[in-house]
Every structure is written in C-alpha cells, then in structure tokens.
Design an enzyme around this catalytic site. Structure first.
Site, PDB file in Angstrom:
ATOM      1  N   GLY A 235      81.366  79.520  15.626  1.00 15.71           N
ATOM      2  CA  GLY A 235      81.216  81.342  14.450  1.00 15.71           C
ATOM      3  C   GLY A 235      80.255  81.392  13.762  1.00 15.71           C
ATOM      4  N   ARG A 280      77.770  82.450  19.794  1.00 19.08           N
ATOM      5  CA  ARG A 280      76.870  83.569  19.435  1.00 19.08           C
ATOM      6  C   ARG A 280      75.492  82.925  19.559  1.00 19.08           C
ATOM      7  NH1 ARG A 280      78.658  88.108  17.333  1.00 19.08           N
ATOM      8  NH2 ARG A 280      80.740  87.524  16.424  1.00 19.08           N
ATOM      9  N   ARG A 317      79.804  96.454  20.338  1.00 18.20           N
ATOM     10  CA  ARG A 317      79.830  96.171  19.250  1.00 18.20           C
ATOM     11  C   ARG A 317      79.632  97.328  18.405  1.00 18.20           C
ATOM     12  NH1 ARG A 317      77.454  92.990  16.788  1.00 18.20           N
ATOM     13  NH2 ARG A 317      79.000  91.363  16.337  1.00 18.20           N
ATOM     14  N   TYR A 321      83.220  97.343  15.753  1.00 22.33           N
ATOM     15  CA  TYR A 321      82.858  96.511  14.287  1.00 22.33           C
ATOM     16  C   TYR A 321      82.030  97.175  13.581  1.00 22.33           C
ATOM     17  CZ  TYR A 321      84.128  93.272  18.402  1.00 22.33           C
ATOM     18  OH  TYR A 321      84.454  92.189  19.423  1.00 22.33           O
ATOM     19  N   CYS A 348      80.043 109.807  26.781  1.00 25.23           N
ATOM     20  CA  CYS A 348      80.752 111.141  26.337  1.00 25.23           C
ATOM     21  C   CYS A 348      81.895 110.786  24.812  1.00 25.23           C
ATOM     22  CB  CYS A 348      81.466 111.922  27.112  1.00 25.23           C
ATOM     23  SG  CYS A 348      80.981 112.578  28.429  1.00 25.23           S
ATOM     24  N   TYR A 377      78.009  88.711  23.770  1.00 23.44           N
ATOM     25  CA  TYR A 377      78.747  89.469  23.297  1.00 23.44           C
ATOM     26  C   TYR A 377      78.520  91.375  24.070  1.00 23.44           C
ATOM     27  CZ  TYR A 377      81.785  85.955  21.098  1.00 23.44           C
ATOM     28  OH  TYR A 377      82.234  84.718  20.833  1.00 23.44           O
TER      29      TYR A 377
HETATM   30  N1  LLP Z   1      85.528  79.069  19.706  1.00 25.20           N
HETATM   31  C1  LLP Z   1      87.005  79.672  19.646  1.00 25.20           C
HETATM   32  C2  LLP Z   1      88.088  79.577  19.461  1.00 25.20           C
HETATM   33  C3  LLP Z   1      86.717  82.061  19.691  1.00 25.20           C
HETATM   34  O1  LLP Z   1      88.181  82.402  20.202  1.00 25.20           O
HETATM   35  C4  LLP Z   1      85.246  81.662  19.550  1.00 25.20           C
HETATM   36  C5  LLP Z   1      85.354  83.347  19.240  1.00 25.20           C
HETATM   37  C6  LLP Z   1      84.083  81.049  19.859  1.00 25.20           C
HETATM   38  C7  LLP Z   1      84.273  79.354  19.256  1.00 25.20           C
HETATM   39  C8  LLP Z   1      82.692  81.505  19.664  1.00 25.20           C
HETATM   40  O2  LLP Z   1      82.767  82.445  18.409  1.00 25.20           O
HETATM   41  P1  LLP Z   1      80.920  82.230  18.189  1.00 25.20           P
HETATM   42  O3  LLP Z   1      80.334  81.252  17.773  1.00 25.20           O
HETATM   43  O4  LLP Z   1      80.243  83.412  19.634  1.00 25.20           O
HETATM   44  O5  LLP Z   1      81.220  83.571  16.740  1.00 25.20           O
HETATM   45  N2  LLP Z   1      83.098  90.084  20.617  1.00 25.20           N
HETATM   46  C9  LLP Z   1      83.337  89.289  19.215  1.00 25.20           C
HETATM   47  C10 LLP Z   1      82.867  88.371  18.707  1.00 25.20           C
HETATM   48  C11 LLP Z   1      84.841  87.346  19.208  1.00 25.20           C
HETATM   49  C12 LLP Z   1      84.543  86.095  19.156  1.00 25.20           C
HETATM   50  C13 LLP Z   1      86.263  85.071  19.636  1.00 25.20           C
HETATM   51  N3  LLP Z   1      86.219  84.511  19.160  1.00 25.20           N
HETATM   52  C14 LLP Z   1      81.971  90.344  18.951  1.00 25.20           C
HETATM   53  O6  LLP Z   1      81.505  90.759  19.618  1.00 25.20           O
HETATM   54  O7  LLP Z   1      81.662  89.259  17.189  1.00 25.20           O
END
Ligand code: LLP
Length: 426
Positions: A235, A280, A317, A321, A348, A377
């Site tokens: 995150g 990310r 995105r 969001y 469209c 993403y």
């Molecule tokens: N671990 C778990 C259990 C997760 O559910 C996620 C993300 C991560 C790690 C990795 O999170 P990151 O480091 O990438 O922030 N589609 C959305 C993001 C959804 C994230 C879902 N889970 C976007 O485009 O912002």
C-alpha cells in the site's frame, strides 16, 4: 529528439510499436526491488518481501521479480498459472483472495504455493477438505481485518471493520478459526496477515495495524498458537502528480520494524518473520503510456478536449477512483506547458476523461502524449470496452527496448466466439 524515458525516445517508440503503448522500464523495476533488499531485507533478519502481482503481471515481470529474490502475492488461478508458466519458484508465492474457488485452491496446492492466506471460515473448511484429499499440508496465514482505516479512496481501503476482506477481530470468530486450524492435521497455521489500503503516504495506519496484529498474536498465545509469521501487507504511495508526497520505503518499513520490536518486547513475544507485499510501489513509476493525439475540440470560453487513441479501456483508474495523472507532449518536451486542456479517451462514455485541466505543451494532432506513472493497475485492469484491442507492452532497459506483450488484434477479440465463421475477410 522526443521526450526520453529510460534512455529511449518515446516518439520513436510510439512510431515503432504503435499506440496506445504501455512502456515499462525493467531498470526502474529492478531499482525498486533492490531498494527492498537494501532498505528492508538486508537491514532486518527474518524478513521477506512479496510483489503484489495484481498491479502488473506478465511473464517478464515474473522473471524480473524471481531474479531479484522477491516472492509473489497472487489472488487468482490466472495469476497462479502465470507465475507457474514463467517458471516462478512457487514456494515463494502467497495466495490471497476473499472467495477462492475450489479449483483455484486445488491448483495452488498442486503447484505447491508457499502460503495460502485464508480469508474466512468458509475457506478454512474448503481448504481443509481440498488439502486432505490432496494429501498435503499447506502452510496458511489468516487474513484479519485490523479495524484500521488508511486515508485513501474508499474503493482501495481495506483495513476498516466494515470490509469484505479478512476475519473480523470482534467476537470469537478468529479464536474459533485458530482452534480449528491448530486441531487440523490438514493445515499448518503460521500466523496472520493484514492489508489496510493502497496509495498511502503516511505510516500512521501501518503502525496502528502493527500494534493491533501484535496484540492479537498475544491473544492467540492463549489459544495455543505461537505465531511464526506476520504479513503486514502493501500500500505504499507513489507519485502520480505534484499533489502526492511519496516517502522512501524505509519511512514505512523502519517504523513498522521498530514497532514490531517494541511490541514484542512489551508483550514478551518472540519476533515473528515479517513479510511486506507492495505492488504499486514497485511498478507504478516504472511505467508510462504513450498515446497519439487525434481530435482537438475547442469549446470557446469553456474548455479544450484533446482526444487520444486510448482511454478508460487501457486505464480505468480516473473513471473508477477519480485518479489524477501527469502528462507531457513527447514531441516538444521543452516547450512551456501553457495550454490548459482536458485529455479525453475515445470510449463512448462522457466519463472517459483521462486528465481534467492539465497544462500541456500546446498539443497538435499527431503528437505523442506521455502519461506518467501507469505501471500499476493499468495493463492489469484493462478491458476491451468498445472492442478496443488492448495495447502492446514494451520493456525498456537503459536505452534498449523490446516487445513484452503484443497488441491485441481484432481476431483476438473474436477468438472466444463459438460461431466465428472460418472465412474472415476485411
Ligand atoms: N496486499 C493485498 C492483500 C492487497 O489487497 C493489495 C492491493 C496489495 C497487497 C498491494 O497494494 P499496493 O501496494 O499495490 O497499493 N486497483 C486499485 C488498487 C487495488 C489494490 C488492491 N489490493 C488502484 O488502481 O488503485
């Protein structure tokens, strides 16, 4: 010479491979993975890191991550299969998800994934049966809902009590689940996992969740569990626009590791193995998308729409969001950015706006537009809405470039049709 990304001329890339085009810098991905090593793994004993592959998973990504000694967080049979086909060491794979299907669990067990992160009691029961039948004893963690809200978009916040993810801490649901797992010959329970949300710039929520987890570890000692592993999720935020203030990895991991040590001392607990799983943070800034600018529509006194040859199909995105992006006209990167325009996609749908009110270098039809920070993403969330073929992906590495994923064709779009006539003509 157009705008240069990882030593490559982006205008030349657009010409050679076509647009829209995802460009991923292998060098930049490796830099992040090596920062994980130096800032986290090498500084703290008994730690491990996973790449949350939902951000971007291709065979090339699997190979890069594998070669840097990091594991993979996967959430579906498709992601497991991709890792397997890439030759990824499956013992380094953690399988997450709030509704894993029986066939996904069977695949995970058959291919020997390292951990299954059990999300709920339904899954605990299903997994016990699948594992018993297969005659193997998977290592599991329980995902818990820490009741901590990260400050981010509601759709990417997961740690709050009212969440579809994880076993709630209220009541005795978790105690009972832990007892069931400890009594079971089919499963080996190692510990717990929590993920609080995505694109977080403050370590507050991580620190709170670390405290909650260690209190829980203490509580579960009472049930007879010695926790050997804690997965603190991912995150960590990245730079999309100048509104973001991303911090170095150590800002998060040092704070969490200090807290782990402090809480373990306070609670007289042995320090468990600590795992992190950013997605990310590893790939977002290593990626850009190239578009070709087409129609430019000026509504006098209102706004100018600059349309590109992609949009919400290759990057949902902004529509999902309200995500903000930065961009540059690759053909004239050094010109003053004094034209305030709105970059529209070609779907469209009025909501298909990639960037609202951005100052650009006077765009002209035919120019190449670079949108930054699209490594995470975008490819993984792309659709074929309006039957737009999904873009190709190119990998760069300090001036070199090669095709990683080819562009989808019209025939790819029809490949699953049961009644496709043989004589395709156009
Ligand atoms: N671990 C778990 C259990 C997760 O559910 C996620 C993300 C991560 C790690 C990795 O999170 P990151 O480091 O990438 O922030 N589609 C959305 C993001 C959804 C994230 C879902 N889970 C976007 O485009 O912002």
């Amino acid at each position: 010479m157009g705008y240069s990304f990882d030593g490559c001329d982006t205008v030349a890339l657009a010409r050679e491979y076509g647009t829209p085009l995802y460009v991923i810098s292998e060098r930049m991905v490796r830099e992040r993975l090596s920062e994980i090593r130096t800032a986290f793994l090498d500084r703290h004993d008994n730690t491990f890191a996973l790449y949350a592959s939902k951000a971007l998973l291709t065979l090339d990504l699997c190979r890069i991550v594998a070669s840097e000694g990091v594991g993979l967080d996967v959430v579906s049979g498709g992601e497991i299969y991709t890792a397997h086909r890439a030759g990824f060491p499956m013992e380094r794979v953690y399988f997450h998800g709030n509704n894993k299907a029986r066939d996904e669990l069977e695949l995970a067990i058959r291919l020997g994934v390292g951990r299954i992160v059990v999300d709920n009691v339904y899954e605990l029961d299903l997994l016990s049966r699948v594992a018993s039948q297969a005659g193997v004893r998977p290592r599991i963690l329980f995902r818990i809902t820490p009741g901590v809200a990260g400050h981010t978009h509601e759709y990417i916040s997961t740690g709050q009590v009212d969440s579809k993810f994880g076993v709630p801490l209220g009541g005795d649901v978790l105690e009972r689940a832990v007892r069931t797992a400890l009594d079971s010959d089919a499963l080996e329970l190692l510990g717990f996992h929590a993920h609080i949300g995505s694109q977080l710039h403050s370590n507050d929520a991580f620190r709170q969740a670390t405290g909650v987890l260690l209190d829980l570890v203490k509580r579960m000692e009472g049930v007879g569990l010695t926790t050997r592993e804690l997965n603190l999720g991912g995150g960590y935020g990245v730079h999309y626009t100048s509104d973001d203030d991303p911090k170095p990895l150590r800002y998060f991991t040092d704070a969490m590791m200090e807290d782990v040590a402090r809480h373990c001392a306070r609670l007289h607990l042995p320090v468990p193995r600590i795992v992190i799983e950013p997605g990310r943070w590893i790939v977002a800034e290593a990626g850009i998308t190239l578009y070709t600018i087409g129609s430019i529509k000026e509504i006098p006194g209102v706004r100018t729409y600059v349309s590109v040859d992609g949009g919400m199909a290759d990057n949902p995105r902004p529509a999902l969001y309200g995500a903000r992006y930065a961009a540059i006209v690759a053909d004239r990167p050094d010109d003053p950015a004094d034209a305030v325009v709105t970059v529209a996609g070609k779907c469209c749908e009025s909501g298909d706006i990639l960037i609202r009110d951005i100052a650009l270098q006077r765009p002209v039809s035919g120019d190449t537009l670079v949108v930054f920070t699209t490594g995470a993403y975008n490819h993984s969330m792309a659709s074929t809405y309006n039957l737009l073929p999904r873009p190709a992906m190119v990998i760069t590495d300090g001036g070199a470039h090669r095709l990683s994923v080819r562009r989808e064709t019209y025939d790819d779009l029809l490949a699953r049709e049961a009644t496709l006539p043989g004589d395709v003509r156009c």
